[in-house]
Scaffold this motif. Structure first.
Motif, PDB file in Angstrom:
ATOM      1  N   GLY B 108      49.908  26.422  20.406  1.00  0.00           N
ATOM      2  CA  GLY B 108      50.665  27.213  19.433  1.00  0.00           C
ATOM      3  C   GLY B 108      50.245  28.659  19.293  1.00  0.00           C
ATOM      4  N   VAL B 109      49.450  29.184  20.234  1.00  0.00           N
ATOM      5  CA  VAL B 109      49.082  30.605  20.151  1.00  0.00           C
ATOM      6  C   VAL B 109      50.256  31.460  20.627  1.00  0.00           C
ATOM      7  N   ASN B 110      50.272  32.758  20.248  1.00  0.00           N
ATOM      8  CA  ASN B 110      51.428  33.561  20.644  1.00  0.00           C
ATOM      9  C   ASN B 110      51.205  34.399  21.905  1.00  0.00           C
ATOM     10  N   PHE B 111      49.963  34.457  22.408  1.00  0.00           N
ATOM     11  CA  PHE B 111      49.701  35.041  23.734  1.00  0.00           C
ATOM     12  C   PHE B 111      48.427  34.423  24.292  1.00  0.00           C
ATOM     13  N   ILE B 112      48.347  34.387  25.616  1.00  0.00           N
ATOM     14  CA  ILE B 112      47.108  33.967  26.264  1.00  0.00           C
ATOM     15  C   ILE B 112      46.780  35.000  27.337  1.00  0.00           C
ATOM     16  N   GLY B 113      45.565  35.528  27.301  1.00  0.00           N
ATOM     17  CA  GLY B 113      45.195  36.603  28.229  1.00  0.00           C
ATOM     18  C   GLY B 113      44.167  36.131  29.237  1.00  0.00           C
ATOM     19  N   GLY B 114      44.216  36.692  30.416  1.00  0.00           N
ATOM     20  CA  GLY B 114      43.205  36.368  31.418  1.00  0.00           C
ATOM     21  C   GLY B 114      43.776  36.094  32.799  1.00  0.00           C
ATOM     22  N   TYR B 115      45.088  36.332  32.968  1.00  0.00           N
ATOM     23  CA  TYR B 115      45.619  36.265  34.332  1.00  0.00           C
ATOM     24  C   TYR B 115      45.178  37.579  34.991  1.00  0.00           C
ATOM     25  N   SER B 116      43.894  37.613  35.279  1.00  0.00           N
ATOM     26  CA  SER B 116      43.234  38.911  35.504  1.00  0.00           C
ATOM     27  C   SER B 116      42.377  38.910  36.749  1.00  0.00           C
ATOM     28  N   SER B 117      42.010  40.122  37.111  1.00  0.00           N
ATOM     29  CA  SER B 117      41.236  40.325  38.321  1.00  0.00           C
ATOM     30  C   SER B 117      40.345  41.546  38.103  1.00  0.00           C
ATOM     31  N   LEU B 118      39.084  41.460  38.528  1.00  0.00           N
ATOM     32  CA  LEU B 118      38.151  42.579  38.380  1.00  0.00           C
ATOM     33  C   LEU B 118      37.852  43.127  39.770  1.00  0.00           C
ATOM     34  N   VAL B 119      38.462  44.255  40.105  1.00  0.00           N
ATOM     35  CA  VAL B 119      38.359  44.754  41.480  1.00  0.00           C
ATOM     36  C   VAL B 119      37.862  46.205  41.515  1.00  0.00           C
ATOM     37  N   HIS B 120      37.047  46.590  40.502  1.00  0.00           N
ATOM     38  CA  HIS B 120      36.640  48.000  40.426  1.00  0.00           C
ATOM     39  C   HIS B 120      35.846  48.439  41.658  1.00  0.00           C
ATOM     40  N   LYS B 121      35.196  47.500  42.351  1.00  0.00           N
ATOM     41  CA  LYS B 121      34.445  47.916  43.532  1.00  0.00           C
ATOM     42  C   LYS B 121      35.063  47.372  44.814  1.00  0.00           C
ATOM     43  N   SER B 146      48.374  39.737  31.556  1.00  0.00           N
ATOM     44  CA  SER B 146      47.621  39.985  32.769  1.00  0.00           C
ATOM     45  C   SER B 146      46.916  41.335  32.683  1.00  0.00           C
ATOM     46  N   SER B 147      45.751  41.429  33.289  1.00  0.00           N
ATOM     47  CA  SER B 147      45.067  42.718  33.344  1.00  0.00           C
ATOM     48  C   SER B 147      44.267  42.815  34.639  1.00  0.00           C
ATOM     49  N   VAL B 148      44.103  44.035  35.108  1.00  0.00           N
ATOM     50  CA  VAL B 148      43.340  44.268  36.336  1.00  0.00           C
ATOM     51  C   VAL B 148      42.419  45.457  36.087  1.00  0.00           C
ATOM     52  N   ASN B 149      41.127  45.284  36.358  1.00  0.00           N
ATOM     53  CA  ASN B 149      40.177  46.381  36.179  1.00  0.00           C
ATOM     54  C   ASN B 149      39.977  47.061  37.530  1.00  0.00           C
ATOM     55  N   ILE B 150      40.390  48.324  37.631  1.00  0.00           N
ATOM     56  CA  ILE B 150      40.370  48.992  38.936  1.00  0.00           C
ATOM     57  C   ILE B 150      39.299  50.087  39.032  1.00  0.00           C
ATOM     58  N   GLY B 151      38.517  50.264  37.965  1.00  0.00           N
ATOM     59  CA  GLY B 151      37.504  51.309  38.047  1.00  0.00           C
ATOM     60  C   GLY B 151      36.441  51.124  36.984  1.00  0.00           C
ATOM     61  N   SER B 152      35.279  51.729  37.178  1.00  0.00           N
ATOM     62  CA  SER B 152      34.255  51.739  36.135  1.00  0.00           C
ATOM     63  C   SER B 152      33.351  52.945  36.359  1.00  0.00           C
ATOM     64  N   THR B 153      32.625  53.309  35.316  1.00  0.00           N
ATOM     65  CA  THR B 153      31.727  54.462  35.413  1.00  0.00           C
ATOM     66  C   THR B 153      30.643  54.200  36.452  1.00  0.00           C
ATOM     67  N   LYS B 154      30.217  52.952  36.564  1.00  0.00           N
ATOM     68  CA  LYS B 154      29.130  52.616  37.500  1.00  0.00           C
ATOM     69  C   LYS B 154      29.622  52.406  38.925  1.00  0.00           C
ATOM     70  N   ALA B 155      30.889  52.024  39.092  1.00  0.00           N
ATOM     71  CA  ALA B 155      31.374  51.691  40.439  1.00  0.00           C
ATOM     72  C   ALA B 155      32.333  52.729  41.018  1.00  0.00           C
ATOM     73  N   GLY B 156      32.906  53.576  40.187  1.00  0.00           N
ATOM     74  CA  GLY B 156      33.931  54.500  40.672  1.00  0.00           C
ATOM     75  C   GLY B 156      35.319  53.863  40.568  1.00  0.00           C
ATOM     76  N   ILE B 157      36.283  54.431  41.288  1.00  0.00           N
ATOM     77  CA  ILE B 157      37.655  53.916  41.199  1.00  0.00           C
ATOM     78  C   ILE B 157      38.087  53.370  42.556  1.00  0.00           C
ATOM     79  N   ASN B 158      38.572  52.149  42.549  1.00  0.00           N
ATOM     80  CA  ASN B 158      39.078  51.509  43.760  1.00  0.00           C
ATOM     81  C   ASN B 158      40.511  51.983  43.994  1.00  0.00           C
ATOM     82  N   MET B 159      40.674  52.977  44.875  1.00  0.00           N
ATOM     83  CA  MET B 159      41.999  53.590  45.059  1.00  0.00           C
ATOM     84  C   MET B 159      42.966  52.682  45.824  1.00  0.00           C
TER      85      MET B 159
END
Lengths: 90, 453
Positions: B108-121, B146-159
């Motif tokens: 009965g929740v109204n959203f579920i998050g985590g269709y995600s990928s962490l690809v900053h490096k 859904s969310s995708v992490n494409i960059g970080s201060t420690k890793a830079g940006i995955n273009m």
């Protein structure tokens, strides 16, 4: 002790306090303190009640009080006292 | 002893100024659901979410009732699915999106998050397949974010990922063009994504998190605005900053109370309170109106970035004192379509995409819920993502892009999502081509953390 705060605001009229106190008595909530003010026809009453030995679940108590909202056209809130303590006390 | 004035102030905040707890989000780890058989894994995901979050909605409603404070959303965030789906790389990850959607409907929740990928490096085993599947996953499910992490201060940006995400955002909008391109409103591209964010669409349960956790997001732009409105005319900026701190403290205390209570009743550890001013389309519940209450004719005027910087910082300073654990995105959100004042400013032309980009350097997230012309190319969307990620990377802050290309619409048209997502006018975009830059791929190296100028 479990305490709840009842607030009633709206246009002043006869019998508000009696009506609220009646519901408290019916549901087993012991009235500890009452403060009320009337400012230019706007009635504001705050009642602190002990609900430790209440005979009904809290949700039922809230529903019973909510009846007054329509009946007297007042705004009625009933909330566990912790919300005020945590918001205004460090 | 309780004082009358305090009680009436709380009641007024709830009744007239839209004070609420925006979300109770339960984070659930799915690492123990990993299986080389994709159907078995999806079933385990469904079962675990249903088991853990069975009482989440009911508990949220009970707490709301007991304390008289509205709790608007109950949500679930899970381990990034790419980490789960990596064990069965040849199978389509869509089955996981469907399992998440079914589980969200069941509990009965109204959203579920985590269709995600962490690809900053770089891309791991499950990442390519998951990212490619996002448009279809968001078109075929209702509650999955859904969310995708494409960059970080420690890793830079995955273009490479940036180039991909421009296409994915566009395809997602195209596949849901018959439903106001709603898919793109459920997709966030992050730089420096927090692992404990309770807010959608960017919530996921980070790999460093415990098995299960309760995170709470507070809100209350209306309360802050009302407080500023009540100040003496001509009050100084110092006084405004102090007032916002005091107000944020009170708002956050309610969040802390609700979080502790939810954690106790559900027997799940308390994670963090996210101190965010999250606007809603309801009149009065607007971050833009706070900036205007400080003395700007309309949000977007010169001075807006400074006012927002002050607001964002004061909210954090007040909130940090009020909660034992603070995290998530914490600050002021500026989602255009979800904020009545921003919508008005975008319509009148006072607020432009360029100004919004500057504002994201000092707000808590990024370019959020912005409607773009339907013919905006994937390259341009990628370049918007790259610019935004660069701001986050260099400033060591979270930034994000959630833009909605309004397929078939032009500047002057509007998209209406309804509910909390609101509605927004199509905003003009700089159409000079970044195609060659985006097509290069590779990585922007991590920035130097000294010699800051």
């Amino acid at each position: 002790m479990k305490k709840a705060v009842i607030t009633v605001t709206g246009k002043d009229m006869v019998g508000i306090l009696a009506r609220v106190a009646g519901i408290c008595a019916q549901d087993g909530a012991n009235v500890l303190e009452v403060s009320q003010t009337v400012l230019q026809d706007v009635f504001a009453m705050i009642m602190l009640v002990d609900i430790t030995n209440s005979t009904v679940p809290f949700a039922q108590f809230a529903d019973d009080l909510a009846v007054i909202e329509n009946e007297l056209a007042m705004k009625v809130h009933v909330m566990h006292e912790d919300i005020f303590n945590s918001m205004h006390r460090i | 002893m309780l004082e009358t004035k305090d009680i009436l102030e709380t009641i007024q905040m709830i009744d007239d100024e839209n004070l609420d707890v925006r979300t109770i989000t339960m984070g659930i780890s799915l690492f123990d659901c990993i299986d080389s058989d994709p159907d078995k894994a999806a079933q385990k995901v469904y079962d675990k979410i249903c088991r853990y979050a069975e009482n989440l909605v009911k508990t949220g409603e009970d707490i709301s009732r007991d304390y008289g404070i509205p709790i608007i959303n109950k949500r679930v965030s899970v381990t990034p699915i790419a980490l789960v789906a990596g064990a069965c790389p040849s199978a389509s990850p869509i089955r996981f999106a469907k399992a998440l959607d079914r589980a969200a409907h069941t509990v009965g929740v109204n959203f579920i998050g985590g269709y995600s990928s962490l690809v900053h490096k770089g891309f791991g085993p499950g990442d390519y397949a998951l990212i490619e599947s996002i448009p279809e996953a968001l078109a075929e499910t209702e509650l999955v974010c859904s969310s995708v992490n494409i960059g970080s201060t420690k890793a830079g940006i995955n273009m490479d990922a940036v180039a991909k995400m421009g296409r994915v955002v566009r395809q997602t909008a195209e596949l849901t063009a018959d439903r106001n391109c709603i898919g793109a409103a459920k997709l966030v591209v992050f730089c420096n994504a927090p692992e404990d964010n309770p807010f959608m669409a960017g919530a996921f349960h980070g790999p460093g998190e415990p098995d299960s956790v309760i995170n709470v997001g507070v809100s209350g732009p209306g309360v802050v605005r009302a407080a500023i409105k009540k100040m003496q005319p001509g009050a100084s900026i110092t006084e405004i900053a102090e007032l916002i701190k005091r107000t944020a403290f009170k708002i956050t205390r309610t969040g802390q109370l609700v979080a502790q209570e939810a954690s106790r009743r559900l027997s799940v550890p308390f994670g963090i309170v996210d101190l965010s001013l999250a606007p809603t389309p309801a009149v009065g519940d607007s971050v833009a109106y706070i900036l205007e209450a400080m003395g700007l004719e309309q949000c977007g005027a010169h001075g807006t970035t400074a006012a927002l910087a002050l607001l964002n910082d004061a909210v954090k300073k007040g909130g940090v004192m009020a909660s034992s654990q603070v995290g998530g995105l914490s600050g002021a959100f500026i989602p255009v379509s979800e904020d009545a004042g921003m919508i008005a400013a975008a319509r009148s032309g006072a607020l432009t995409l360029n100004k919004l980009e500057a504002m994201t350097a000092v707000c808590s997230v990024g370019l959020d819920m912005i409607v773009l012309p339907g013919d905006t190319t994937a390259d341009i969307i990628s370049a918007i993502i790259a610019d935004e990620a660069a701001i986050g990377m260099v400033n060591s802050k979270t930034t994000a892009v959630r833009v909605i290309p309004a397929i078939g619409k032009q500047v002057g048209d509007e998209l209406d999502f309804g509910g909390l997502l609101g509605s927004g006018p199509v905003m003009p975009v700089n159409t000079y081509s970044p195609a060659e830059f985006i097509a290069r791929g590779g990585r922007i190296p991590a920035p130097l953390q000294s010699l800051k100028n």
